[in-house]
Motif scaffolding. Structure first.
Motif, PDB file in Angstrom:
ATOM      1  N   ASP A 142      10.328   4.204  -4.456  1.00  7.91           N
ATOM      2  CA  ASP A 142      10.496   5.623  -4.159  1.00  7.91           C
ATOM      3  C   ASP A 142      11.218   6.353  -5.296  1.00  7.91           C
ATOM      4  N   LYS A 143      10.533   6.540  -6.398  1.00 10.34           N
ATOM      5  CA  LYS A 143      11.124   7.190  -7.579  1.00 10.34           C
ATOM      6  C   LYS A 143      11.207   8.700  -7.415  1.00 10.34           C
ATOM      7  N   HIS A 144      10.511   9.261  -6.422  1.00 13.67           N
ATOM      8  CA  HIS A 144      10.417  10.711  -6.309  1.00 13.67           C
ATOM      9  C   HIS A 144      11.031  11.239  -5.009  1.00 13.67           C
ATOM     10  N   GLY A 145      11.745  10.382  -4.272  1.00 11.73           N
ATOM     11  CA  GLY A 145      12.482  10.826  -3.096  1.00 11.73           C
ATOM     12  C   GLY A 145      11.622  11.271  -1.936  1.00 11.73           C
ATOM     13  N   ARG A 146      10.561  10.504  -1.629  1.00 11.24           N
ATOM     14  CA  ARG A 146       9.651  10.907  -0.548  1.00 11.24           C
ATOM     15  C   ARG A 146       9.651   9.924   0.618  1.00 11.24           C
ATOM     16  N   PHE A 147      10.547   8.961   0.673  1.00 11.49           N
ATOM     17  CA  PHE A 147      10.526   7.923   1.719  1.00 11.49           C
ATOM     18  C   PHE A 147      11.752   8.026   2.615  1.00 11.49           C
ATOM     19  N   GLN A 148      11.501   7.966   3.926  1.00 11.39           N
ATOM     20  CA  GLN A 148      12.579   7.906   4.911  1.00 11.39           C
ATOM     21  C   GLN A 148      12.166   6.946   6.015  1.00 11.39           C
ATOM     22  N   ILE A 149      13.131   6.158   6.531  1.00  7.77           N
ATOM     23  CA  ILE A 149      12.891   5.329   7.714  1.00  7.77           C
ATOM     24  C   ILE A 149      14.059   5.515   8.661  1.00  7.77           C
ATOM     25  N   TYR A 150      13.749   5.814   9.910  1.00  8.66           N
ATOM     26  CA  TYR A 150      14.767   6.171  10.894  1.00  8.66           C
ATOM     27  C   TYR A 150      14.636   5.306  12.149  1.00  8.66           C
TER      28      TYR A 150
ATOM     29  N   ARG B 294      11.375  -2.951  -0.687  1.00 11.00           N
ATOM     30  CA  ARG B 294      10.208  -2.707  -1.540  1.00 11.00           C
ATOM     31  C   ARG B 294       9.920  -1.206  -1.642  1.00 11.00           C
ATOM     32  N   LEU B 295      10.001  -0.499  -0.500  1.00 13.26           N
ATOM     33  CA  LEU B 295       9.681   0.929  -0.518  1.00 13.26           C
ATOM     34  C   LEU B 295      10.769   1.739  -1.218  1.00 13.26           C
ATOM     35  N   ARG B 296      12.013   1.352  -1.050  1.00 15.38           N
ATOM     36  CA  ARG B 296      13.085   2.097  -1.724  1.00 15.38           C
ATOM     37  C   ARG B 296      13.034   1.884  -3.233  1.00 15.38           C
ATOM     38  N   GLU B 297      12.645   0.700  -3.655  1.00 16.60           N
ATOM     39  CA  GLU B 297      12.486   0.454  -5.095  1.00 16.60           C
ATOM     40  C   GLU B 297      11.353   1.307  -5.672  1.00 16.60           C
TER      41      GLU B 297
ATOM     42  N   ALA C  21       0.832  -1.207   0.000  1.00 19.81           N
ATOM     43  CA  ALA C  21       0.000   0.000   0.000  1.00 19.81           C
ATOM     44  C   ALA C  21       0.866   1.256   0.000  1.00 19.81           C
ATOM     45  N   LEU C  22       1.929   1.253   0.804  1.00 19.56           N
ATOM     46  CA  LEU C  22       2.836   2.405   0.836  1.00 19.56           C
ATOM     47  C   LEU C  22       3.597   2.547  -0.473  1.00 19.56           C
ATOM     48  N   ALA C  23       4.033   1.428  -1.038  1.00 20.88           N
ATOM     49  CA  ALA C  23       4.782   1.469  -2.296  1.00 20.88           C
ATOM     50  C   ALA C  23       3.939   2.062  -3.418  1.00 20.88           C
ATOM     51  N   GLN C  24       2.664   1.734  -3.461  1.00 19.83           N
ATOM     52  CA  GLN C  24       1.783   2.296  -4.488  1.00 19.83           C
ATOM     53  C   GLN C  24       1.723   3.817  -4.377  1.00 19.83           C
ATOM     54  N   ARG C  25       1.716   4.364  -3.154  1.00 20.67           N
ATOM     55  CA  ARG C  25       1.677   5.818  -2.981  1.00 20.67           C
ATOM     56  C   ARG C  25       3.016   6.457  -3.362  1.00 20.67           C
ATOM     57  N   LEU C  26       4.125   5.772  -3.055  1.00 19.30           N
ATOM     58  CA  LEU C  26       5.431   6.318  -3.413  1.00 19.30           C
ATOM     59  C   LEU C  26       5.623   6.374  -4.923  1.00 19.30           C
TER      60      LEU C  26
ATOM     61  N   PRO D  57       1.555  -7.922  -4.489  1.00 19.75           N
ATOM     62  CA  PRO D  57       2.692  -7.414  -3.712  1.00 19.75           C
ATOM     63  C   PRO D  57       3.983  -8.155  -4.043  1.00 19.75           C
ATOM     64  N   LYS D  58       5.021  -7.389  -4.344  1.00 10.75           N
ATOM     65  CA  LYS D  58       6.325  -7.987  -4.608  1.00 10.75           C
ATOM     66  C   LYS D  58       6.958  -8.525  -3.331  1.00 10.75           C
ATOM     67  N   THR D  59       6.431  -8.098  -2.188  1.00 14.45           N
ATOM     68  CA  THR D  59       6.996  -8.547  -0.923  1.00 14.45           C
ATOM     69  C   THR D  59       6.427  -9.894  -0.504  1.00 14.45           C
ATOM     70  N   VAL D  60       5.470 -10.424  -1.212  1.00 10.98           N
ATOM     71  CA  VAL D  60       4.889 -11.728  -0.840  1.00 10.98           C
ATOM     72  C   VAL D  60       5.422 -12.790  -1.773  1.00 10.98           C
TER      73      VAL D  60
END
Length: 507
Positions: free
Chosen positions: A328-336, A323-326, A283-288, A504-507
């Protein structure tokens, strides 16, 4: 509206007042205050419970008996014989109970000389746990979030290194780790709904039917000194749970995540102990992937405290991040991950999501498979409404600012000013990190060796439900089926903005 009864929540009720506690110094003080005002009942649901938990740990000395939760509750029922105090906690499997000093099995002895009722909950499929964390006072005030009662839960927002108040005992040499928790409190009809949740869970676990109160109380158990951050809001109560005997499966937490992620327009901010659920990653990857989608900022622990979780959850999280970094084509994802001022790990045990400024969610559900449909979970969500909508949205933004600023170690005003100048939440965090406020550190994506890859691929230790609990080879098929059902439920409820793409590519 994101809160739709029977789809994204079980109940959606009004609350006149609501507030959020960031870290447990303030929460423990508040829940003690509310309990001390109880005139009818104190009902508690928990995953773990330590009778010796101190509300206000002291430096260099053991807390007095009346500050330990078991003795405090026993004193209350001696003072008020009509007060109904019931505690329901998970009957943990012995290997887990051993890490809790066997309190689930022993706690009855702590209350044997009082009218306090303590029961354990094993009304679950094999392998599942009762994980809800709720305290209800008089059906008038209710607390919900991610925190149980245990000495290792207490910490301040400063997360001070070697805080002597986090010592297990005055003579101990090593403190409990710094820890981050979030809890919420509500009143009114929303609190009464949590009372109904407790009674349903108590009946399921013990067979005893408790009557809901009918008479109104003149007293107000709202905690002393707690100023409401919200007034006149809509509160949702969302659950998770596996099918068991006559009880159907419940996946309200999952459907609310899907609906709110799809609805976000500017920022999705989440704190969680685990980020492993493929349905959430997808779901997050689709938004990214969208050119104008929201920022996504995630905060979690650098590594899990237990070896088992490091082998299972941490490895699977790497696939989630990949999955999310793949995407993230527009540079909007961070995990800390956050650290103390000396660089030591802070355990992020909070389960929180803030969607733009339109939904604030606090609860017990982790972002893993078992929390979305296997373990029993309960989340509280606040949705602005009516005449107070503008003020409520401002309050949600303020809570998000306070959370991120407390991680970075700066004032709220400095963070807000940096957001304006940098043009977003993620760019602001990076700008402040570049200035030396680097207590938030990016979580790297790990390269997985063959065994770790196998664990992550089949989500070992993280079943989606009873069917695949002991059959990890069937887990990926099961996950796809559960995702499809959740999306279908959302479409049936009229949440048409959810994109029903289940690949989902993660499944």
């Amino acid at each position: 509206m994101l809160l739709k009864e029977a789809t994204t929540c079980w109940r959606a009720e009004p609350a006149d007042r609501a507030a959020v506690f960031i870290d447990m110094e303030d929460y423990f003080a508040a829940v003690k205050s509310s309990m001390s005002k109880a005139r009818r009942s104190i009902h508690l649901l928990g995953w773990a419970f330590d009778p010796n938990t101190a509300f206000e740990p002291q430096e260099g000395c053991a807390p007095p008996d009346d500050d330990r939760i078991a003795e405090f509750l026993k004193a209350l029922v001696r003072e008020r014989p009509d007060l109904d105090v019931k505690l329901l906690c998970w009957k943990a499997a012995l290997p887990i109970a051993a890490t809790q000093k066997l309190y689930p099995q022993r706690a009855n002895g702590d209350f044997a000389d009082s009218s306090v009722r303590f029961a354990v909950d094993d009304a679950l499929p094999s392998g599942a746990s009762h994980h809800q964390k709720v305290v209800v006072i008089d059906d008038v005030v209710a607390f919900c979030g991610g925190c149980d009662f245990g000495p290792d839960r207490w910490d301040t927002c400063d997360h001070v290194d070697d805080d002597p108040r986090r010592l297990p005992a005055p003579e101990a040499k090593t403190c409990f780790d710094a820890r981050h928790e979030v809890m919420g409190v509500v009143d009114g009809a929303a609190a009464a709904a949590f009372g109904d949740l407790f009674r349903e869970r108590w009946r399921r676990a013990t067979g005893e039917v408790l009557a809901a109160p009918t008479a109104k109380l003149r007293s107000d158990p709202w905690p002393a000194g707690v100023a409401p951050q919200f007034q006149d809001v809509r509160v949702g109560l969302s659950r998770s749970g596996a099918a068991w005997r006559a009880w159907p499966q419940v996946r309200e937490n999952e459907t609310l995540y899907l609906a709110s992620i799809a609805a976000a327009t500017s920022c999705i901010y989440m704190e969680n102990q685990y980020f492993t659920a493929p349905v959430i990653a997808e779901a997050l990857a689709q938004r990214l992937a969208e050119p104008d989608g929201p920022e996504i900022i995630l905060v979690s622990t650098a590594h899990s405290p237990s070896y088992f979780d490091q082998m299972t959850m941490d490895r699977t999280r790497s696939m989630f991040i990949k999955r999310l970094r793949e995407a993230d084509k527009h540079g909007r994802f961070q995990i800390y991950s956050p650290v103390t001022s000396l660089g030591h790990t802070i355990i992020v045990h909070a389960k929180l999501a803030i969607i733009d400024d339109v939904l604030l969610r606090i609860g017990s559900s982790n972002m893993n498979n078992r929390s979305l449909g296997f373990d029993s979970e309960c989340d509280l969500s606040i949705e602005p409404k009516g005449a107070t909508r503008t003020a409520s949205r401002a309050a949600i933004r303020a809570i998000r600012t306070r959370l991120i600023a407390h991680w970075l170690g700066c004032e709220d005003q400095e963070f807000e000013a940096t957001v304006k100048s940098a043009g977003g939440i993620g760019p602001a965090i990076e700008a402040l990190r570049a200035r030396g406020l680097c207590r938030l550190r990016p979580i790297p994506q790990l390269s997985l060796k063959p065994l770790a890859a196998l664990i992550a691929t089949f989500h070992i230790g993280d079943p989606a439900g009873p069917v695949d609990c002991w059959r990890p080879w069937s887990r990926r098929t099961r996950l796809k089926a559960e995702m499809a059902k959740s999306v279908a439920a959302l479409k049936a409820a009229g949440l048409d903005h959810v994109k029903p793409r289940i690949s989902p590519k993660t499944v």
